[in-house]
Design a protein around this motif. Structure first.
Motif, short mmCIF file in Angstrom:
data_model
loop_
_atom_site.label_atom_id
_atom_site.label_comp_id
_atom_site.label_asym_id
_atom_site.label_seq_id
_atom_site.Cartn_x
_atom_site.Cartn_y
_atom_site.Cartn_z
N THR A 67 0.83 -1.22 0.00
CA THR A 67 0.00 0.00 0.00
C THR A 67 0.86 1.27 0.00
N ASN A 68 1.95 1.24 0.76
CA ASN A 68 2.77 2.46 0.89
C ASN A 68 4.06 2.38 0.06
N ILE A 69 4.09 1.49 -0.91
CA ILE A 69 5.31 1.36 -1.72
C ILE A 69 4.94 1.56 -3.19
N GLU A 70 5.65 2.45 -3.82
CA GLU A 70 5.41 2.64 -5.26
C GLU A 70 6.10 1.51 -6.00
N CYS A 71 5.34 0.69 -6.68
CA CYS A 71 5.93 -0.44 -7.39
C CYS A 71 4.98 -0.90 -8.48
N GLU A 72 5.56 -1.64 -9.44
CA GLU A 72 4.79 -2.11 -10.59
C GLU A 72 4.94 -3.62 -10.71
N GLU A 73 4.04 -4.21 -11.45
CA GLU A 73 4.18 -5.62 -11.80
C GLU A 73 5.51 -5.78 -12.55
N GLY A 74 6.26 -6.82 -12.23
CA GLY A 74 7.56 -7.03 -12.86
C GLY A 74 8.72 -6.47 -12.05
N ASP A 75 8.44 -5.64 -11.04
CA ASP A 75 9.52 -5.06 -10.23
C ASP A 75 10.18 -6.12 -9.35
N GLU A 76 11.44 -5.86 -9.03
CA GLU A 76 12.21 -6.84 -8.26
C GLU A 76 11.90 -6.76 -6.77
N VAL A 77 11.94 -7.93 -6.13
CA VAL A 77 11.69 -8.05 -4.69
C VAL A 77 12.84 -8.86 -4.09
N GLU A 78 13.40 -8.37 -2.99
CA GLU A 78 14.39 -9.19 -2.27
C GLU A 78 13.70 -9.85 -1.09
N ILE A 79 13.77 -11.17 -1.04
CA ILE A 79 13.18 -11.89 0.10
C ILE A 79 14.15 -11.82 1.28
N PHE A 80 15.41 -12.16 1.02
CA PHE A 80 16.48 -11.92 2.00
C PHE A 80 17.81 -12.04 1.28
N GLY A 81 18.85 -11.53 1.92
CA GLY A 81 20.19 -11.63 1.33
C GLY A 81 20.98 -10.36 1.57
N LYS A 82 21.45 -9.76 0.49
CA LYS A 82 22.34 -8.58 0.54
C LYS A 82 21.81 -7.45 1.42
N ASN A 83 20.54 -7.10 1.25
CA ASN A 83 20.01 -5.91 1.92
C ASN A 83 19.09 -6.21 3.10
N LEU A 84 18.65 -7.44 3.18
CA LEU A 84 17.76 -7.86 4.27
C LEU A 84 18.31 -9.20 4.75
N SER A 85 18.92 -9.18 5.93
CA SER A 85 19.66 -10.35 6.39
C SER A 85 18.77 -11.59 6.55
N ALA A 86 19.27 -12.72 6.10
CA ALA A 86 18.55 -13.98 6.25
C ALA A 86 18.34 -14.30 7.72
N ASN A 87 19.27 -13.79 8.54
CA ASN A 87 19.19 -14.02 9.97
C ASN A 87 17.96 -13.31 10.55
N GLN A 88 17.79 -12.04 10.14
CA GLN A 88 16.63 -11.27 10.56
C GLN A 88 15.33 -11.91 10.05
N PHE A 89 15.38 -12.34 8.81
CA PHE A 89 14.21 -13.00 8.20
C PHE A 89 13.83 -14.23 9.02
N ALA A 90 14.83 -15.05 9.35
CA ALA A 90 14.58 -16.28 10.10
C ALA A 90 14.03 -15.97 11.50
N GLU A 91 14.56 -14.93 12.10
CA GLU A 91 14.13 -14.58 13.46
C GLU A 91 12.66 -14.20 13.55
N THR A 92 12.10 -13.66 12.48
CA THR A 92 10.68 -13.30 12.51
C THR A 92 9.81 -14.54 12.69
#
Ligand SMILES: *Cc1c(COP(=O)(O)O)cnc(C)c1O
Length: 368
Positions: free
Chosen positions: A321-346
């Protein structure tokens, strides 16, 4: 770095180089490095990772099971490979592929000696694993004499190394217990040196062991998670670089009116007009249902988008809702910019689990 056009796991080999060098810098130059590449190199690509590490100078590799060792041999890896948890049924193929078994019980030892004899082997290398308190796998210290006698009585196998595994090297509250485990291992090593005619390598440290107990590096260390960019401690994570980045794209956007629901069992109900994005990965890819229902976030154009509703087999929906984005835009699930460790901790789990659970249907892409 190409823009994602589907779900991909990017594997950054330069990050691997960095992590290897960082871990090596904690060790004496002569200490051998055993790179742990079990479980598809923690969910990445075991052959690609092992090839790069062999080139960088890794001395040894470790896998859990025999089939993982065979994959490395077929991929051209020639360095010695330790199989941490071999089963009798695979002893013949283990020997045919020049793999080294970690022998952890008398039954496994006598079974392995029998197979080595059948195949006409002499001095086939084996390693002995001792239980010093993890209480998972390994001989007890009291079995050492009997085991060494059994080994001296034959010539089909010879012991090249002794190892043990520590339970809590990352935990500052368990220093006393880790110290006790190290003392027990040291006692075993000293006694073994009086029993075995040949000199044996000793190794006990995993990644957090290298970080917190480098004084116990002996002849070799065994590192897995650190190579992939995670150190089990925030201050070490900042020194390491994530090797794996899981990326995908937005398949479709939806506008959800207030009061409508999203996904199976209607577990998201909008109390405002919500814009959602549907992403092409789900629990069949290793993103389990525990990551759904608003607990976990993904990254779109630098902003966090919560995963809403139940995670589906092949899809997740996120609130944009609060993110300007289009179909086809890239999404990072985890990795370089969002640590897999943080992702796992959720989801109250650990980096090891989220990484190694990534399904084989995700395309692996090597970069650098
Ligand atoms: C998996 C494993 C390792 C690697 O541990 P990390 O914490 O990933 O470095 C080392 N030794 C044994 C016996 C293992 O099973």
């Amino acid at each position: 770095m190409a823009k994602a056009e589907e779900t991909v796991l990017e594997i950054d080999l330069q990050a691997l180089d960095h992590n290897y060098r960082y871990l090596r810098s904690k060790l004496r130059p002569e200490t051998k490095f055993m790179a742990v590449v079990k479980a598809y190199a923690y969910g990445s690509d075991s052959v690609a990772i092992a090839k790069r590490l062999e080139h960088l100078g890794a001395d040894y590799f470790a896998v859990a099971y025999v089939n993982e060792g065979i994959t490395l041999r077929e991929g051209g890896i020639t360095a010695p490979i330790l199989v941490l948890h071999p089963q009798k049924v695979h002893f013949k193929t283990l020997i045919e592929n020049h793999l080294e078994p970690s022998i952890y019980s008398k039954a496994i030892l006598s079974g392995f000696i029998a197979t080595a004899k059948e195949l006409g082997e002499t001095d086939y290398p084996i390693q002995l694993k001792f239980n010093t308190g993890l209480n998972r796998l390994g001989f007890s210290a009291s079995e050492l004499l009997e085991v060494s006698t059994l080994i001296q009585q034959q010539s089909a196998v010879k012991v090249t190394a002794l190892l043990s595994h520590l339970a809590a090297t990352e935990d500052a509250n368990e220093i006393d217990f880790t110290t006790l485990q190290l003392q027990r291992f040291n006692t075993i090593c000293k006694k073994a040196d009086t029993l075995f005619k040949n000199r044996t390598l000793k190794h006990v440290l995993n990644t957090s062991g290298i970080i917190n107990y480098a004084q116990a590096q002996y002849d070799m260390v065994r590192s897995g998670i650190g190579l992939y960019g995670y150190g089990n401690q925030p201050e070490i994570d900042t020194e390491l670089r994530p090797v794996m980045t899981l990326k995908t794209i937005i398949s479709q956007k939806h506008i959800i009116e207030k009061g409508e629901s999203v996904g199976y069992n209607r577990k998201y109900k909008s109390d405002y007009k919500t814009v959602t994005a549907t992403l092409p990965l789900g629990h069949a890819d290793g993103i389990g249902r525990e990551y759904g229902r608003g607990k976990t976030y993904v990254l779109i154009h630098g902003k966090l988008a919560p995963i809403i509703g139940n995670v589906c087999m092949d899809m997740i929906m996120v609130d944009v809702t609060n993110i300007e984005c289009e179909e086809g835009d890239e999404v990072e699930i985890f990795g370089k910019n969002l640590s897999a460790n943080q992702f796992a901790e959720t989801a109250q789990t650990i980096t090891y689990e989220i990484l190694t659970g990534l399904s084989q249907r995700i395309k692996r892409v090597l970069i650098n």
